[in-house]
Design an enzyme around this catalytic site. Structure first.
Site, PDB file in Angstrom:
ATOM      1  N   ASP A   9      34.278  37.738  52.154  1.00  0.00           N
ATOM      2  CA  ASP A   9      34.249  37.224  50.793  1.00  0.00           C
ATOM      3  C   ASP A   9      35.544  37.726  50.135  1.00  0.00           C
ATOM      4  O   ASP A   9      36.147  38.697  50.606  1.00  0.00           O
ATOM      5  CB  ASP A   9      33.016  37.805  50.090  1.00  0.00           C
ATOM      6  N   ASP A  11      36.514  37.809  46.168  1.00  0.00           N
ATOM      7  CA  ASP A  11      36.354  38.572  44.930  1.00  0.00           C
ATOM      8  C   ASP A  11      35.255  39.636  45.099  1.00  0.00           C
ATOM      9  O   ASP A  11      34.108  39.297  45.365  1.00  0.00           O
ATOM     10  CB  ASP A  11      35.994  37.600  43.796  1.00  0.00           C
TER      11      ASP A  11
HETATM   12  P1  B16 Z   1      36.609  29.879  40.694  1.00  0.00           P
HETATM   13  P2  B16 Z   1      33.839  35.044  45.698  1.00  0.00           P
HETATM   14  C1  B16 Z   1      33.572  33.864  43.325  1.00  0.00           C
HETATM   15  O1  B16 Z   1      34.395  34.435  44.305  1.00  0.00           O
HETATM   16  C2  B16 Z   1      33.427  34.833  42.163  1.00  0.00           C
HETATM   17  O2  B16 Z   1      32.711  36.007  42.573  1.00  0.00           O
HETATM   18  C3  B16 Z   1      32.645  34.168  41.066  1.00  0.00           C
HETATM   19  O3  B16 Z   1      32.540  35.042  39.956  1.00  0.00           O
HETATM   20  C4  B16 Z   1      33.360  32.865  40.652  1.00  0.00           C
HETATM   21  O4  B16 Z   1      32.642  32.177  39.650  1.00  0.00           O
HETATM   22  C5  B16 Z   1      33.503  31.972  41.883  1.00  0.00           C
HETATM   23  O5  B16 Z   1      34.229  32.671  42.883  1.00  0.00           O
HETATM   24  C6  B16 Z   1      34.235  30.680  41.575  1.00  0.00           C
HETATM   25  O6  B16 Z   1      35.556  30.978  41.216  1.00  0.00           O
HETATM   26  O7  B16 Z   1      36.274  29.581  39.254  1.00  0.00           O
HETATM   27  O8  B16 Z   1      37.935  30.566  40.870  1.00  0.00           O
HETATM   28  O9  B16 Z   1      36.480  28.656  41.561  1.00  0.00           O
HETATM   29  O10 B16 Z   1      33.122  36.312  45.338  1.00  0.00           O
HETATM   30  O11 B16 Z   1      32.945  34.009  46.356  1.00  0.00           O
HETATM   31  O12 B16 Z   1      35.121  35.288  46.458  1.00  0.00           O
HETATM   32 MG    MG Z   2      32.265  38.291  45.881  1.00  0.00          MG
END
Ligand code: B16
Ligand code: MG
Length: 213
Positions: A9, A11
């Site tokens: 993953d 974030d």
């Molecule tokens: P975006 P991950 C996720 O990343 C985040 O944890 C989540 O908070 C966010 O809403 C989602 O990506 C979508 O992000 O707006 O940049 O498309 O933890 O799956 O790497």
């Molecule tokens: Mg994450």
């Protein structure tokens, strides 16, 4: 070797963009007069952009149309991307980079499995452009975590079966997704508490010693 590949993953595992997500959602929510705080923000981990917006709008008395919601999500994403421009290779911790290099040296294929549609920009900012063998992210899926699609696509891009891959996650929805797809998982932070996690770990570097890698 028990596994041939590792799917990370982004974030909360490789980097920490949650503070930028928070700032951007907060600015958007303040703009429409909807209450938002860090506790609500915790529910957005690993959740897609539109599903995150729906969680924030639970506090709104107004019913937004699909078109209005698209505009709010785009407004948040513009603010978020401006904040991402501040990120640099200095935001990649030595612990993460050294462990990734060590795992690569041990012969594992390395992939990203992230809900984010900004994955490629984030990797570039961190100096990880071209580092991973495959990237599955918010741009190639139709269902977000806890659906296993993002990890199944990552395995497919690598030419691997789920049982050959270990998923590394920080979100409960991510462990749920891994289990639903037939993947073993390593969980950091809140994800370590999920009943379906294979290896609860405390730090990224624990991957090297506590996860049969
Ligand atoms: P975006 P991950 C996720 O990343 C985040 O944890 C989540 O908070 C966010 O809403 C989602 O990506 C979508 O992000 O707006 O940049 O498309 O933890 O799956 O790497
Ligand atoms: Mg994450």
């Amino acid at each position: 070797m028990k596994y041939k590949a590792i799917i990370f993953d982004l974030d909360g595992v490789i980097c920490f963009t949650d503070k930028y997500h928070y700032q951007a959602w907060k600015e958007m929510a303040d703009g429409i007069g909807v209450y938002f705080d860090e506790v609500i923000n915790n529910r957005l981990r690993g959740v897609s952009r539109m599903a995150s917006l729906d969680i924030i709008l639970e506090r709104s008395e107004k019913n937004y149309t699909g078109e209005e919601k698209e505009k709010l999500a785009a407004q948040k994403n513009d603010i978020y991307k401006k904040l991402l421009e501040q990120m640099s290779p200095a935001d990649l911790s030595g612990e993460v980079k050294e462990a990734l290099d060590e795992l690569r040296g041990r012969g594992y294929l390395l992939a990203i499995g992230s809900s984010s549609k900004n994955t490629k920009m984030i990797l570039k900012q961190l100096g990880l452009d071209g580092y991973f063998d495959a990237i599955s992210d918010g741009t190639n899926i139709t269902r977000s975590k806890p659906d296993p699609e993002v990890f199944l696509k990552a395995a497919q891009f690598l030419g691997m079966k789920p049982e050959d891959c270990l998923v590394v996650e920080d979100a409960l929805a991510g462990i749920e997704a891994a289990a639903a797809g037939g993947f073993d998982s390593a969980g950091i932070g809140e994800a370590a508490t999920h009943g379906k996690v294979t290896y609860p770990i405390e730090a990224f570097s624990d991957l090297l010693s506590k996860c049969s890698l």
